[in-house]
Every structure is written in C-alpha cells, then in structure tokens.
Design a protein around this motif. Structure first.
Motif, short mmCIF file in Angstrom:
data_model
loop_
_atom_site.label_atom_id
_atom_site.label_comp_id
_atom_site.label_asym_id
_atom_site.label_seq_id
_atom_site.Cartn_x
_atom_site.Cartn_y
_atom_site.Cartn_z
N THR A 114 8.77 -7.52 -6.39
CA THR A 114 7.42 -7.97 -6.04
C THR A 114 7.47 -9.21 -5.16
O THR A 114 6.70 -9.37 -4.23
N ALA A 115 8.42 -10.12 -5.47
CA ALA A 115 8.51 -11.41 -4.77
C ALA A 115 8.89 -11.26 -3.31
O ALA A 115 8.61 -12.16 -2.51
N VAL A 116 9.51 -10.14 -2.93
CA VAL A 116 9.91 -9.95 -1.53
C VAL A 116 9.05 -8.89 -0.85
O VAL A 116 8.67 -9.04 0.31
N VAL A 117 8.72 -7.82 -1.56
CA VAL A 117 7.96 -6.72 -0.95
C VAL A 117 6.57 -7.18 -0.51
O VAL A 117 6.13 -6.87 0.62
N MET A 118 5.86 -7.92 -1.36
CA MET A 118 4.51 -8.33 -1.01
C MET A 118 4.47 -9.24 0.22
O MET A 118 3.64 -9.06 1.11
N PRO A 119 5.37 -10.26 0.33
CA PRO A 119 5.38 -11.04 1.58
C PRO A 119 5.72 -10.22 2.81
O PRO A 119 5.19 -10.46 3.89
N VAL A 120 6.61 -9.24 2.66
CA VAL A 120 6.96 -8.38 3.80
C VAL A 120 5.73 -7.58 4.25
O VAL A 120 5.44 -7.47 5.44
N LEU A 121 4.99 -7.03 3.29
CA LEU A 121 3.77 -6.30 3.62
C LEU A 121 2.73 -7.21 4.25
O LEU A 121 2.03 -6.84 5.19
N SER A 122 2.62 -8.43 3.72
CA SER A 122 1.64 -9.38 4.24
C SER A 122 1.98 -9.78 5.67
O SER A 122 1.10 -9.87 6.53
N GLU A 123 3.27 -10.01 5.92
CA GLU A 123 3.69 -10.40 7.27
C GLU A 123 3.38 -9.31 8.28
O GLU A 123 2.94 -9.58 9.41
N GLY A 124 3.56 -8.05 7.89
CA GLY A 124 3.28 -6.94 8.80
C GLY A 124 1.84 -6.47 8.75
O GLY A 124 1.51 -5.45 9.37
N ARG A 125 0.98 -7.21 8.02
CA ARG A 125 -0.43 -6.85 7.86
C ARG A 125 -0.58 -5.42 7.35
O ARG A 125 -1.38 -4.63 7.84
N ARG A 126 0.24 -5.10 6.34
CA ARG A 126 0.27 -3.75 5.79
C ARG A 126 -0.28 -3.69 4.37
O ARG A 126 -0.33 -2.61 3.78
N ILE A 127 -0.66 -4.84 3.80
CA ILE A 127 -1.12 -4.84 2.40
C ILE A 127 -2.35 -3.96 2.23
O ILE A 127 -2.47 -3.23 1.24
N ASN A 128 -3.27 -4.03 3.17
CA ASN A 128 -4.51 -3.26 3.06
C ASN A 128 -4.42 -1.88 3.68
O ASN A 128 -5.42 -1.17 3.79
N LYS A 129 -3.21 -1.49 4.11
CA LYS A 129 -2.98 -0.12 4.54
C LYS A 129 -2.54 0.71 3.33
O LYS A 129 -2.20 0.18 2.28
N THR A 130 -2.55 2.01 3.50
CA THR A 130 -2.19 2.90 2.38
C THR A 130 -0.81 2.60 1.80
O THR A 130 -0.66 2.52 0.58
N PRO A 131 0.24 2.40 2.63
CA PRO A 131 1.55 2.09 2.02
C PRO A 131 1.53 0.83 1.17
O PRO A 131 2.16 0.78 0.11
N GLY A 132 0.80 -0.19 1.64
CA GLY A 132 0.72 -1.42 0.88
C GLY A 132 0.01 -1.23 -0.45
O GLY A 132 0.41 -1.78 -1.48
N ARG A 133 -1.04 -0.44 -0.45
CA ARG A 133 -1.78 -0.20 -1.68
C ARG A 133 -0.97 0.62 -2.67
O ARG A 133 -1.00 0.38 -3.88
#
Length: 617
Positions: A145-164
């Motif tokens: 969680t500590a690495v995946v979430m920042p990686v998704l945030s950096e790529g602006r992918r958190i609110n995309k389907t893969p991020g969710r």
C-alpha cells in the motif's frame, strides 16, 4: 572536573535515524519515489551488513551505523501499530459496504488463492514445513500500500479503473493483517500441541480482553476525548491520542494477541467520532517517523553482501514471486468483470510483495513459528520485489490507457478512494451563533456543508441536530487538507478570533487560490487585511450591522422594498471597493476571482435545466 554523564553511544541510533529521515524523505520526494525504498536502502547501507562491517569502537564509521538492530526493531514495531491504527481510523461500515463487491470478492479471492499457491510452492519446492509455509504464503500474498498508492497518485491513476481496483484489493489486505497477526499468535501457542480445552483456556482471556476493549471504546472513548478537548490544550490532546493507541496495543499484547490488532480496533472505534480529523493530524507525524524507523530496521537486517555475492537465486525468487502473483490476479480480475487493460495494470501493481509481509514474517520469527533463515530470505525477496513497483506501474499504465472508456470509468466510479469530507460542499469554520445561521440558510437552499468547531459543547449540539461537524483547529494546513478543502465548494470563516481568521484565510488561499472564501471581519481595517490575504469577500460586523439598520428604517418609513434592497446592495458594493487592496496585482486577482465565480454560476444555471431534463427523460 566531574565525569560527563552524557553517553553519546546511547543516542547514536536515534541520531542516525533522524539524519537519515531528514535526507531520505526530501530526496525521494523530489525524485518522485516512495520514501519506503529510501528507508530500506538506508537501513541496508547503515546496518551491520553494510557500513557496519567497517565499524570499530572509536573509528568514524561507528558514528554512522546502526549496531543495535534488535533494540531498534522493538521500538520500530510501533510504526506498524500506528499504521494499523490509521487504517482503522480511515475505515467505516458505509465505506466497506460501498466497496463490498471488489473488496470482499476480488480482494478476498486474491489473498486466498495467492496465499494457497505460494504456500504450496514453499512447502513442496523449498521444503518449508506445512504451518510455516502457510504463514509465508499469507505474508507474500500481501502487496505494498505504501508504494502502490503513491505510484498511482503520481501517474494520476487513482481515480481510473486500475487505481480503484488496486485500492479495493489493498483495502481487503489491510483488513486481513489483523487476522494474520492473530494467526501468528495462535501458531505460537499451538506449536507444542495442546487439546481443544487448552486452546479455549489459552485464547479465552484474549477474546475477553478484546471484547472489553470494544465495550470500553464504545462507552468511554468519546467522553474521554470530549473531556480532553474541552481543556483546549494541544499537548493534552496529543497525550490522550498516544495513550489510546499505545494503551490498547499493549492490552492486546498482554492478552496474547498482537499489538497491531489492538491499535486497529482503537482506530475503528474512533472513526465515527467528531474527533477523527484532529486525531489523524495528531498521529500522522508519529506514524510517519516510526514507520520509517520500521523500514530502516528491516533494511538493516538484510545481508546485502550475501545478495551481491550470489544475486541470481534472490533475483529469480523475486521475479518468480511477482510473476506468480500477477498470473493469479489478472484472471481473477477478469472473472470479476474488470476490463483486460485495467486488470493487467492492477495485477502488475499488486504482484510484488508489501510492507505487511515484514510485519508478519518478523512476528512469526520472534514467536518461533518460522525458522529464521526462511524469514530472512523471504524478506530479502519482498524487498527486491518492492523495487519493481514503479517500473511495473509505468508498464501497466501503457497497457491500461488505450482500453479505457468513459462507460467503464463510470461503472467503477463508486470505487474511488474516499475523498475529503468537504468535496463539493461548503466548509463552515466556527459553528456558533453566526455559523449555525449560515448552515441553516445553506440547508434551506439545499447546499451541502460540513462544519468545523473547536468548542466541544458546540460540536455536541451540532451532532445532536444531525449536522456533520468535526472538532479541531482549522488554523493548521494539515487539518484543512484532511477535511478535503482542496475539493471544497467554498469556505466560510465565522470565528471571532481575528488572528485565527487571518491564518485560516491565508492557508486556504495557499491551498487553493481559486477557492471562494467568505470571512467575518472585525471592522473595516480587518476586512482590508483579509482581502489582501486572499478572501473573496470580507464582511465587517460594524458596516453590515449599519446596513441592516438602515434597511429596516427605510422599509418602516414607507420606502418600497425593491428600492431599499437595490440601494443597500449598491452601498455594500461601494464599501467592498473601498476595503479591497489598492494594488494593481491585488485588484487584478480580485477581478479574476469574481469573474471565475460568475462563470461558475453561469455554468450551474445552464447545467441545472439540462440535468433536470435528462432526469425526466
């Protein structure tokens, strides 16, 4: 001269860690890489298997190494305790219900299948015993969680389907940590073998202690924090937070369960209280530092020299772990109806190991249920796999982007990570006489709002009336961010304390320079100051009272209401122009903000009828 009582040796590890944190966090933040990787590398470099090899009493290398790894690890364990507390604090039953399909469906399937397959591989391929292989399988099934979430945030992918999707699986993994730690405690009790009656007698005190904590929390935690908060002392509130986290952790540890389980329960119990946001702000620095110390201690325990001497087996095992988990997660995601591109990206992000594997493996080794060499090898593999996450994230993003569709994003829109409480709402800071009246008028016009107040009695009264109100100090940037001011519709500041109003307006304008900020001013001079700090409108009490008196008199003496209202508005605009800063830059900023507000109002007027027509259709 007397002997110097200060022994620098006693403070060496603490100084080394603080210096490491001061370098690692800013450096890796600038590099846009998770500080977790930096702490692991720093621990490996400064530990007994790194620079510690050259340390000797009195030489310069001894001042830059971590020698007492075991002592550091005992303190570092509280990093996981605070992390589990924050996870519990961020959860709610409503959130779990909203995410139930992917959390308890895909997430549970991922943990169960990955743990089973990896346990079988460990037992049959590496010759690990049956019980330890189950533990290792569960630990290696976790993701970071500590690495995946920042990686998704950096790529602006958190609110995309893969991020969710990734977020939902990570949430289930977070929930599974407490049962996994309990399983370690159970195996520690059962390794010598005992009857069912002995098992009941061994774990009955633990369950009674856990039930007692839940009852205690339900009945006494809120009154305790109300009492502490009413004192208006930051130090006292911080002490109460630490007491609850550490106290409940130690109670569960004394009862035979893990400290993390007690902290997780404490977080769940406080998640629905009005003190939640202030507790988050208070605990976050402790969690960050202690969790960093935990990763440093893990890195210090890694024998990098052995890895460098024979890197092929470790690298193959890390790649094998990642490949096996990705091969399991991808078809499971497809089975739950996730589009293939998003499924591939989520599988790549979740395939490497995670930080909770360190907690489970460390607990298992300390409890004596996992042979030390197996645990150490597994932690090296997990560490190496974590380094793969940023690269896998980039590969996954390229796979996922071409296949994304708007209807697919809308399908999983409800799975987005929980946003700030103020998203799309008006934030009212101060819920006394004026603030409550503002809230009442907003409700009358169906404008949602959330309130913040630092007087406990006013918070209690608001909660009794059904108002979503939180206790806390809004004059802190961290608190405003926790409340979600970045996504707020507007901010209304109604408190009497003039310096506090100025600080809140300044911070809010720094966070969002386009935010509508309406502030209560003490007088005309104070209003001018607030305009200069970024307020959209500053309402001086003296001038507004005079205008209201004039309006009442004019109506009472027979002047038509329409003329009175028009003249009052005209006079109010005259005062606003006089009070606003006179600099060209300030005037341009105010003009741009007002134009933006007018454009937003126009968009709402246009979109409103269109939305109504769409709903009718």
């Amino acid at each position: 001269m007397g002997e110097n009582p200060l022994h620098l040796e006693s403070y060496r590890e603490a100084l080394v860690f603080l210096a490491t944190a001061g370098v690692v966090v800013p450096l890796f933040h600038r590099l846009r890489v998770s500080p977790v990787l930096g702490f692991l590398l720093a621990g490996a470099a400064l530990g007994p298997h790194g620079l510690g090899r050259f340390a000797a009493p009195g030489n310069i290398a001894s001042f830059f190494t971590i020698a007492d790894v075991q002592g550091v690890s005992q303190l570092a364990e509280f990093g996981l305790v605070f992390l589990l507390f924050m996870i519990g604090l961020e959860l709610s039953w409503e959130r779990l219900a909203r995410l139930r399909r992917l959390v308890f469906g895909l997430g549970l399937a991922q943990v169960a299948v990955c743990a089973t397959v990896l346990a079988l591989v460990g037992h049959h391929w590496f010759g690990v015993g049956a019980a330890p292989s189950i533990l290792m399988g569960a630990a290696l099934a976790m993701s970071s969680t500590a690495v995946v979430m920042p990686v998704l945030s950096e790529g602006r992918r958190i609110n995309k389907t893969p991020g969710r999707v990734a977020f939902s699986v990570l949430l289930l993994q977070d929930l599974m940590v407490a049962p996994a730690l309990f399983f370690v405690s159970f195996m520690a009790q059962a390794k010598d073998g005992f009857s069912a009656m002995q098992a009941v007698s061994a774990f009955l005190p633990a369950f009674l202690a856990l039930a007692g904590l839940i009852i205690f929390g339900r009945l006494l935690l809120r009154p305790l924090f109300r009492l502490v908060a009413s004192a208006q002392l930051t130090e006292l509130f911080m002490a109460a937070c630490l007491l609850v986290v550490v106290g409940e952790a130690l109670v569960t540890a004394a009862a035979g369960l893990s400290m993390g389980l007690g902290a997780f329960v404490a977080g769940l119990l406080l998640a629905e209280t009005e003190f939640r946001r202030e507790i988050e702000v208070t605990i976050e620095p402790f969690k960050g530092l202690l969790l960093g110390l935990f990763f440093v201690s893990v890195g210090a325990g890694l024998d990098i020299g052995a890895v460098v001497a024979d890197p092929a087996p470790v690298m193959l095992n890390a790649l094998g772990l990642t490949a096996v988990k990705a091969a399991i997660i991808f078809p499971l995601a497809l089975l739950f109806g996730i589009e293939w591109g998003a499924a591939a990206e989520a599988a790549l992000l979740l395939a490497p190991g995670g930080e909770f594997a360190f907690a489970l493996l460390t607990s298992a080794m300390l409890a004596g249920v996992l042979p030390g060499h197996f645990g150490a090898d597994a932690m090296v593999v997990v560490t190496l796999s974590i380094f793969f996450i940023p690269f896998l994230g980039r590969i996954g993003a390229r796979l996922g982007q071409p296949a994304e569709r708007e209807d697919d994003e809308a399908k999983y829109a409800h799975l987005a990570p929980e946003s700030g409480i103020a998203e799309g709402r008006v934030v009212i800071v101060g819920f006394g006489r004026i603030g409550s009246l503002v809230g009442e008028m907003l409700s009358r016009h169906n404008v949602p709002f959330v309130a913040v107040e630092n007087v406990v009695s006013l918070v209690s009264q608001g909660r009794e009336k059904g108002v979503e109100i939180y206790w806390g100090n809004a004059a802190r940037r961290e608190f405003l961010l926790k409340c979600g001011l970045e996504q707020a519709r507007a901010l209304v500041v109604t408190i009497e304390n003039a310096p506090a109003v100025e600080e809140i307006v300044r911070l809010a304008h720094e966070i969002r320079d386009d935010l509508i900020i309406v502030a209560r001013a003490r007088d005309a001079r104070h209003a001018t100051t607030l305009y200069g700090l970024g307020a959209s409108d500053a309402i001086p009490e003296t001038i507004e009272a005079s205008l209201q008196l004039a309006e009442t008199v004019l109506v009472d003496v027979g002047v038509p209401m329409g003329y009175v209202i028009a003249s009052i508005h005209e006079k109010r605009d005259e005062f606003r122009k006089i009070l606003q800063p006179t600099g060209e830059e300030a005037r341009a900023r105010q003009t741009e903000r007002r134009n933006e507000i007018k454009r937003e109002q126009a968009r709402r007027r246009i979109s409103g009828p269109a939305k109504e027509a769409e709903e009718e259709a």
